[in-house]
Design a protein around this motif. Structure first.
Motif, PDB file in Angstrom:
ATOM      1  N   ALA A  88      12.187  24.738 -26.430  1.00 27.98           N
ATOM      2  CA  ALA A  88      12.868  23.446 -26.500  1.00 27.98           C
ATOM      3  C   ALA A  88      13.876  23.480 -27.643  1.00 27.98           C
ATOM      4  O   ALA A  88      13.720  24.239 -28.606  1.00 27.98           O
ATOM      5  CB  ALA A  88      11.857  22.331 -26.732  1.00 27.98           C
ATOM      6  N   GLN A  89      14.907  22.652 -27.508  1.00 27.83           N
ATOM      7  CA  GLN A  89      15.901  22.536 -28.562  1.00 27.83           C
ATOM      8  C   GLN A  89      16.098  21.059 -28.877  1.00 27.83           C
ATOM      9  O   GLN A  89      16.249  20.246 -27.962  1.00 27.83           O
ATOM     10  CB  GLN A  89      17.234  23.145 -28.137  1.00 27.83           C
ATOM     11  N   GLU A  90      16.077  20.751 -30.171  1.00 27.24           N
ATOM     12  CA  GLU A  90      16.303  19.379 -30.599  1.00 27.24           C
ATOM     13  C   GLU A  90      16.970  19.396 -31.966  1.00 27.24           C
ATOM     14  O   GLU A  90      16.479  20.055 -32.886  1.00 27.24           O
ATOM     15  CB  GLU A  90      14.979  18.614 -30.668  1.00 27.24           C
ATOM     16  N   GLY A  91      18.065  18.690 -32.078  1.00 24.74           N
ATOM     17  CA  GLY A  91      18.753  18.589 -33.360  1.00 24.74           C
ATOM     18  C   GLY A  91      19.211  19.929 -33.909  1.00 24.74           C
ATOM     19  O   GLY A  91      19.205  20.130 -35.114  1.00 24.74           O
ATOM     20  N   GLY A  92      19.580  20.854 -33.042  1.00 26.86           N
ATOM     21  CA  GLY A  92      20.052  22.161 -33.477  1.00 26.86           C
ATOM     22  C   GLY A  92      18.946  23.151 -33.809  1.00 26.86           C
ATOM     23  O   GLY A  92      19.216  24.290 -34.159  1.00 26.86           O
TER      24      GLY A  92
END
Length: 127
Positions: free
Chosen positions: A85-89
């Protein structure tokens, strides 16, 4: 009208995206958390920034699994699953492997020594 013609190019230049540099493409590895779930079942949580794809994060988790396998005195691991997952870079992966002294059955097996050496050559940190 003359003032407007001079101001427009300046405003447009301020809105242009910055030109990427080499540093923008060098991954930053943020660490590995290892959790022994059961005798030979291990979970690896990794985090990094500047990954180019989910595969980069999965590779980081595999490198951690390979080194951990060697630390535990085993030679092989079998990949069970990886969630990315990717969140906020920040890219994160949650991967689960089984570790064993002999080559386990299955298609997604890794030789821990060979994989760890490959990780070192690629500059991917291990545990």
């Amino acid at each position: 009208m003359k003032l407007l013609s001079v101001a427009c190019p300046v405003l447009l230049a301020a809105c242009a995206a910055p030109v990427p540099t080499a540093e923008d493409f060098i991954p930053e590895y943020k660490g590995v958390e290892t959790k022994l779930l059961d005798g030979d079942l291990v979970q690896f949580n990794v985090a990094m920034t500047k990954a180019q794809s989910a595969e980069d994060v999965s590779d980081y988790a595999e490198c951690a699994a390979a080194q951990y396998t060697l630390i535990r005195g085993y030679g092989f691991a079998r990949h069970l699953r990886t969630n990315v997952a990717q969140e906020g870079g920040i890219w994160r992966a949650d991967a689960v492997y089984t570790i064993s002294p002999s080559l386990p059955r299955g298609l997604k097996t890794i030789d821990a020594e060979v994989t760890t050496q490959s990780c070192v050559e690629k500059g991917i940190p291990t545990v």
